[in-house]
Design an enzyme around this catalytic site. Structure first.
Site, mmCIF file in Angstrom:
data_model
loop_
_atom_site.group_PDB
_atom_site.id
_atom_site.type_symbol
_atom_site.label_atom_id
_atom_site.label_comp_id
_atom_site.label_asym_id
_atom_site.label_seq_id
_atom_site.Cartn_x
_atom_site.Cartn_y
_atom_site.Cartn_z
ATOM 1 N N GLU A 291 41.396 81.078 58.137
ATOM 2 C CA GLU A 291 41.016 79.780 57.557
ATOM 3 C C GLU A 291 41.788 79.665 56.249
ATOM 4 O OE1 GLU A 291 36.749 79.199 56.882
ATOM 5 O OE2 GLU A 291 37.251 78.092 55.056
ATOM 6 N N ARG B 151 42.747 75.191 48.523
ATOM 7 C CA ARG B 151 42.572 75.480 47.094
ATOM 8 C C ARG B 151 43.922 75.647 46.428
ATOM 9 N NH1 ARG B 151 37.579 79.743 46.946
ATOM 10 N NH2 ARG B 151 36.276 78.553 48.358
ATOM 11 N N THR C 299 38.007 74.570 52.759
ATOM 12 C CA THR C 299 37.872 73.833 51.494
ATOM 13 C C THR C 299 38.467 72.422 51.620
ATOM 14 O OG1 THR C 299 38.203 75.995 50.413
ATOM 15 C CG2 THR C 299 37.937 74.130 48.974
ATOM 16 N N LYS D 163 28.583 75.747 58.721
ATOM 17 C CA LYS D 163 28.842 76.811 57.744
ATOM 18 C C LYS D 163 27.613 76.890 56.834
ATOM 19 C CE LYS D 163 31.905 77.744 53.798
ATOM 20 N NZ LYS D 163 33.278 77.698 53.309
HETATM 21 C C1 3PG Z 1 34.718 79.901 50.942
HETATM 22 O O1 3PG Z 1 35.628 79.218 50.503
HETATM 23 O O2 3PG Z 1 34.284 79.748 52.084
HETATM 24 C C2 3PG Z 1 34.083 80.915 50.077
HETATM 25 O O3 3PG Z 1 34.488 80.784 48.761
HETATM 26 C C3 3PG Z 1 34.309 82.290 50.523
HETATM 27 O O4 3PG Z 1 33.368 83.049 49.855
HETATM 28 P P1 3PG Z 1 33.679 84.545 49.388
HETATM 29 O O5 3PG Z 1 34.868 84.435 48.472
HETATM 30 O O6 3PG Z 1 32.434 85.001 48.676
HETATM 31 O O7 3PG Z 1 33.970 85.332 50.622
#
Ligand code: 3PG
Length: 218
Positions: A41, A45, A69, A129
């Protein structure tokens, strides 16, 4: 569940990736494949997200590549154009969800409350999710939600690690877990793809053990 979600369930873990330089995307794809997890995924970001999706999708057609995201329809469009096979959003955004449903692109919106679960159910979505999983009460919250929402299943993400992954995977309402622990930005930037291979292989092993049938004493 659709075919993409079936594959995600088989994998058990969705590596969540933030990548700064799309030139590293093919090596990242290779590391995930070598570790035994043909799935990523790629999060919006970073500015490199769409190009990274494009490179992984074209280099490794055997991989399941999605976008994470995703906050706007514009990003969803960019992701789909680049070859993303699924869309993940941190919260519930009706415009993004509608856009994906109209185009038959699998979408898993992030939810944290019963109200948000209702909103997703009203769109016909029942795999969501659960974010941010650990901060939102983790396994206890999932079990409590499971009462009234028996037909809903989740991809918990946020605070998942090798230490708690198997506890989540043993819950029947959990399809798979998402997490960024397998692929850190600095591992990519410093070329430490061997670490990604190792962490991926470790995650695959945890999934296998969590799902192995329990041997009953005679
Ligand atoms: C995401 O974008 O789904 C989360 O920020 C992932 O969370 P984690 O960095 O705690 O695994």
């Amino acid at each position: 569940m659709n075919e993409v979600l079936n594959q995600i369930e088989q994998f058990g873990v969705v590596p969540v990736v933030a990548i700064d330089d799309a030139d590293h995307a093919p090596d990242l794809g290779r590391a995930l494949l070598d570790g035994g997890l043909p799935c990523a995924e790629i999060t919006f970001r970073t500015a490199a997200a769409a190009e990274a999706i494009r490179r992984i999708a074209s280099n490794y057609p055997e991989m399941l590549v999605g976008a994470g995201t995703v906050l706007t329809v514009e990003q969803a469009q960019k992701a789909a154009d680049a070859g993303a096979q699924f869309i993940v959003t941190p919260g519930f955004d009706a415009a993004v969800v509608d856009w994906c449903i109209e185009r038959e692109i699998p979408v898993t919106p992030g939810v944290m409350t019963p109200t948000e679960i209702n909103m997703a159910l009203n769109k016909g979505l029942n795999v969501l999710k659960f974010f941010p999983a650990e901060a939102a009460g983790g396994i206890q919250t999932l079990k409590a939600i499971g009462g009234p929402y028996g037909g809903v299943r989740f991809i918990p993400t946020g605070g998942i690690s090798p230490a708690n992954l198997s506890y989540y995977l043993r819950l029947p309402m959990v399809v798979a877990c998402g997490g960024s622990w397998l692929v850190k930005k600095q591992m990519i930037a410093s070329g430490h793809f061997d670490q990604i291979v190792e962490l991926t292989a470790q995650a695959v092993e945890i999934v296998r053990e969590a799902r192995a049938p329990v041997a009953h004493a005679l």
